[in-house]
Design an enzyme around this catalytic site. Structure first.
Site, mmCIF file in Angstrom:
data_model
loop_
_atom_site.group_PDB
_atom_site.id
_atom_site.type_symbol
_atom_site.label_atom_id
_atom_site.label_comp_id
_atom_site.label_asym_id
_atom_site.label_seq_id
_atom_site.Cartn_x
_atom_site.Cartn_y
_atom_site.Cartn_z
ATOM 1 C CD GLU A 154 -2.358 -1.143 8.641
ATOM 2 O OE1 GLU A 154 -1.667 -1.938 7.958
ATOM 3 O OE2 GLU A 154 -1.986 0.000 8.924
ATOM 4 C CG HIS B 287 -2.558 -2.731 -1.185
ATOM 5 N ND1 HIS B 287 -1.718 -2.155 -0.266
ATOM 6 C CD2 HIS B 287 -3.603 -3.214 -0.464
ATOM 7 C CE1 HIS B 287 -2.228 -2.291 0.959
ATOM 8 N NE2 HIS B 287 -3.370 -2.931 0.863
ATOM 9 C CG HIS C 187 -6.992 0.222 0.917
ATOM 10 N ND1 HIS C 187 -7.815 0.042 2.004
ATOM 11 C CD2 HIS C 187 -5.900 -0.542 1.142
ATOM 12 C CE1 HIS C 187 -7.227 -0.801 2.856
ATOM 13 N NE2 HIS C 187 -6.070 -1.171 2.351
ATOM 14 C CG ASP D 118 0.980 1.555 1.970
ATOM 15 O OD1 ASP D 118 -0.017 0.822 1.857
ATOM 16 O OD2 ASP D 118 1.646 1.651 3.024
ATOM 17 C CB ILE D 119 2.305 5.699 5.387
ATOM 18 C CG1 ILE D 119 3.101 6.789 6.073
ATOM 19 C CG2 ILE D 119 1.884 4.612 6.347
ATOM 20 C CD1 ILE D 119 3.176 8.060 5.296
#
Ligand code: 5GP
Length: 129
Positions: free
Chosen positions: A88, A95, A93, A29-30
């Site tokens: 978002e 996490h 996805h 994750d960015i």
């Protein structure tokens, strides 16, 4: 329009890749909650996790478990937390977040890592798969 994760899957934008197979990809994750925060993403773009075909959903969980085991070996932490949100980025996805305290799961407490640190982290997770 393609999601940002489809652009990553197609190689149009970069990521720190952790794992990949025919149907799924995992990358850091960015904007991580904690060091090693990883996203496991199906290559087929679908918005909501419970709209996935059951077999595809179960395969995503199998893939995520494999990545979580590699995270456990790489990042000192109490355990790997798991969360699915998608508010978002409307492309499924999972996490995976190495956690020690409840705040690590809140998405309000963030950590900053340099590009070099992200690169090295992705490499060591890959090597633990
Ligand atoms: P959610 O959709 O589950 O609320 O959150 C989306 C997650 O994707 C966030 O944790 C955010 O930091 C991450 N994210 C958003 N854009 C990018 C991107 O371009 N690359 C990566 N690696 N992560 C992203």
């Amino acid at each position: 329009m393609s999601s940002i994760f489809t652009k990553i899957i197609l190689g149009e934008i970069p990521c720190y890749k952790v794992a990949e197979d025919e149907h799924f990809i995992a990358f850091l994750d960015i904007n991580p909650n904690a060091k090693g925060h990883t996203l496991c993403v199906p290559k087929k773009e679908i918005n909501r996790i419970f709209d996935m075909e059951e077999s595809h959903y179960l395969e995503l969980m199998r893939f995520s478990r494999k990545v979580a085991k590699a995270l456990e070996k790489t990042i000192p932490c109490d355990r790997i937390g798991i969360s699915v949100i998608g508010l978002e980025v409307p492309h499924v996805h999972v996490h995976l977040i190495p956690i020690n305290e409840m705040k690590d799961m809140t998405f309000q407490h963030k950590v900053k890592l340099s590009g070099e640190e992200m690169e090295a982290l992705a490499k060591s997770i890959q090597e633990s798969l």
